[in-house]
Each structure stands twice: as structure tokens, then as C-alpha cells.
Design a protein around this motif. Structure first.
Motif, PDB file in Angstrom:
ATOM      1  N   THR A  79       0.835  -1.209   0.000  1.00 38.82           N
ATOM      2  CA  THR A  79       0.000   0.000   0.000  1.00 38.82           C
ATOM      3  C   THR A  79       0.865   1.254   0.000  1.00 38.82           C
ATOM      4  OG1 THR A  79      -1.745  -1.165   1.208  1.00 38.82           O
ATOM      5  CG2 THR A  79      -1.819   1.243   1.221  1.00 38.82           C
ATOM      6  N   LYS A  80       1.924   1.256   0.804  1.00 38.62           N
ATOM      7  CA  LYS A  80       2.832   2.403   0.829  1.00 38.62           C
ATOM      8  C   LYS A  80       3.511   2.592  -0.525  1.00 38.62           C
ATOM      9  CE  LYS A  80       3.936   2.159   5.767  1.00 38.62           C
ATOM     10  NZ  LYS A  80       5.010   1.918   6.773  1.00 38.62           N
ATOM     11  N   GLU A  81       3.902   1.478  -1.128  1.00 41.08           N
ATOM     12  CA  GLU A  81       4.558   1.557  -2.428  1.00 41.08           C
ATOM     13  C   GLU A  81       3.603   2.092  -3.488  1.00 41.08           C
ATOM     14  OE1 GLU A  81       7.304   1.208  -5.548  1.00 41.08           O
ATOM     15  OE2 GLU A  81       7.489   1.382  -3.371  1.00 41.08           O
ATOM     16  N   GLN A  82       2.348   1.643  -3.461  1.00 31.80           N
ATOM     17  CA  GLN A  82       1.358   2.136  -4.415  1.00 31.80           C
ATOM     18  C   GLN A  82       1.118   3.631  -4.231  1.00 31.80           C
ATOM     19  OE1 GLN A  82      -1.947  -0.496  -3.640  1.00 31.80           O
ATOM     20  NE2 GLN A  82      -1.401  -1.861  -5.337  1.00 31.80           N
ATOM     21  N   ASN A  83       1.039   4.070  -2.985  1.00 31.01           N
ATOM     22  CA  ASN A  83       0.862   5.496  -2.720  1.00 31.01           C
ATOM     23  C   ASN A  83       2.053   6.297  -3.230  1.00 31.01           C
ATOM     24  OD1 ASN A  83      -1.595   5.036  -1.455  1.00 31.01           O
ATOM     25  ND2 ASN A  83      -0.673   4.849   0.580  1.00 31.01           N
ATOM     26  N   TYR A  84       3.245   5.740  -3.061  1.00 30.94           N
ATOM     27  CA  TYR A  84       4.446   6.444  -3.541  1.00 30.94           C
ATOM     28  C   TYR A  84       4.469   6.496  -5.062  1.00 30.94           C
ATOM     29  CZ  TYR A  84       9.338   7.419  -4.516  1.00 30.94           C
ATOM     30  OH  TYR A  84      10.503   7.957  -5.015  1.00 30.94           O
ATOM     31  N   GLN A  85       4.049   5.412  -5.725  1.00 30.40           N
ATOM     32  CA  GLN A  85       4.016   5.410  -7.183  1.00 30.40           C
ATOM     33  C   GLN A  85       2.983   6.401  -7.715  1.00 30.40           C
ATOM     34  OE1 GLN A  85       6.205   4.018  -9.087  1.00 30.40           O
ATOM     35  NE2 GLN A  85       7.237   2.975  -7.399  1.00 30.40           N
ATOM     36  N   ARG A  86       1.848   6.516  -7.011  1.00 32.43           N
ATOM     37  CA  ARG A  86       0.852   7.518  -7.412  1.00 32.43           C
ATOM     38  C   ARG A  86       1.410   8.922  -7.241  1.00 32.43           C
ATOM     39  NH1 ARG A  86      -3.157   3.771  -5.379  1.00 32.43           N
ATOM     40  NH2 ARG A  86      -2.878   4.587  -3.261  1.00 32.43           N
TER      41      ARG A  86
END
Length: 216
Positions: A160-167
Motif C-alpha cells: 500500500t505504501k509503495e502504491q501510494n508512492y508510485q501515485r
């Protein structure tokens, strides 16, 4: 970072386990790595320093007193950690903002002349890979099933943190692209206006020239 420092940049994956590596630096040189890290993510680095011994023509454990200074800066160029460790050990820090974190290492040697060559073995773990689950299992007395559930929850949180960072990166890229396109558009309009003004001025100048020569 001064001109005498030796800089090298490497990118590691945030979710996958970072593979171990080693690099060579002078006793008074510095080497830096870039790690892209989501916010509120723990990072653990393990390292071991060896010094080149000319007598045996190989790298051997360092002498007593020689250690490594580790400095970490966040994407806003703020120092979040600066500490000197032993020649063999680990360092830990937690990111507070998402982005590129710069991890720099150099020995605490004060040698000015005839400095030696060092080999540094480095292994950086990010996110749930930095967690020692065997220690957590022993401390909290978890069963194998409970430990596995704990690992899965940590993995979901890290994803989830990685997805937020990619966004966040995608949004920054989109803003940069829009800004670049807007500048190109205004530059094209400015060029067109300049060409029109230049053409109008040339026509007026030629008309005045012909009228002065009584050609028209």
C-alpha cells in the motif's frame, strides 16, 4: 559532497529484497547510494569493512578503531541520521517522507597520506524485509500461523505504501509534463509573434525604401 569525494549512485527495489554487494573506496573517500523509499518505512543496512593488506595482497579485517560514518538525507536534503559505527555492524532509520534518500558512507580515518584501500560489503533491507520476524516470534510468543499472518499484514501495508508512492511519482511526472507542454506552447506563440512583428517591420522598411527611391 566535495570534489575529493568519490560518489556512486545505485537504485534498489523498495519491495524486493536488496541483494548484497561490495564496493571499494579509499580510506578517506565517500560513497553514496540513492534509495527510493515510501514514507514511514524502516530501512536496515548491514555492512562489513575490510582493509587491503599489501603483505598478503588481500583484504583482511580492519584494525581496531577504524569505523564507518553513515549519513542519511531525505528528499528535502535534511539530515535524518548521522552517526559513526564500528567496522562491522548495522544501521537503522525510518523514512518520514516519500522519495529519494541518499545514504553516504565513509570511514572515520584521519589519515592524510598513504591512505589504504577499503572493501565495504553492504546489504540494504527495506520495508518488511528489514523486520526480524524470528525475534518478533520469540518476543510475542507467536505461533507459526500467527507469525505468517503478521508477515502478510506487513507485506500488504508495504505494498500500500509503495502504491501510494508510485501515485505520488505519477502525479509529479504529470505536473512536470503539463508544465513543460505549457512552456513549449508559450514559446511557440512567442516565436510566432516575433516572426509576425519582424515580417511587418521588414515590409514597412521595404515600402519606405521604394517610396524614397520613387519606385512606387
Amino acid at each position: 559532497m566535495g570534489t575529493n569525494n568519490m560518489l556512486a549512485f545505485a537504485l534498489f527495489s523498495v519491495i524486493s529484497v536488496a541483494s548484497g554487494l561490495y564496493f571499494h573506496i579509499g580510506e578517506t573517500e565517500k560513497k553514496c547510494f540513492i534509495e527510493e523509499i515510501p514514507d514511514e518505512t524502516m530501512v536496515v543496512g548491514h555492512y562489513k569493512v575490510e582493509m587491503f593488506d599489501r603483505n598478503v595482497n588481500d583484504y583482511v579485517p580492519t584494525v581496531y578503531g577504524l569505523g564507518m560514518h553513515v549519513e542519511v538525507t531525505d528528499p528535502e536534503d535534511k539530515t535524518i541520521m548521522s552517526r559513526t559505527y564500528a567496522a562491522d555492524g548495522r544501521f537503522t532509520f525510518t523514512s518520514h517522507s516519500a522519495g529519494e534518500h541518499v545514504i553516504c558512507l565513509h570511514s572515520n580515518s584521519t589519515a592524510w597520506f598513504s591512505s589504504g584501500q577499503l572493501r565495504v560489503h553492504m546489504d540494504i533491507q527495506v520495508g518488511e524485509h528489514a523486520v526480524d520476524y524470528s525475534q518478533i516470534q520469540a518476543k510475542d510468543k507467536l505461533s507459526e500461523l500467527q507469525l505468517r499472518i503478521r508477515q502478510l499484514l506487513d507485506q500488504v501495508e508495504q505494498i500500500t505504501k509503495e502504491q501510494n508512492y508510485q501515485r505520488y511519482r505519477e502525479e509529479r511526472f504529470r505536473q512536470t509534463s503539463e508544465s513543460t507542454n505549457q512552456r513549449v506552447l508559450w514559446w511557440s506563440i512567442a516565436q510566432t509573434v516575433i516572426l509576425l512583428i519582424t515580417g511587418f517591420w521588414q515590409m514597412r522598411h521595404l515600402k519606405s525604401f521604394f517610396e524614397a527611391k520613387k519606385l512606387v
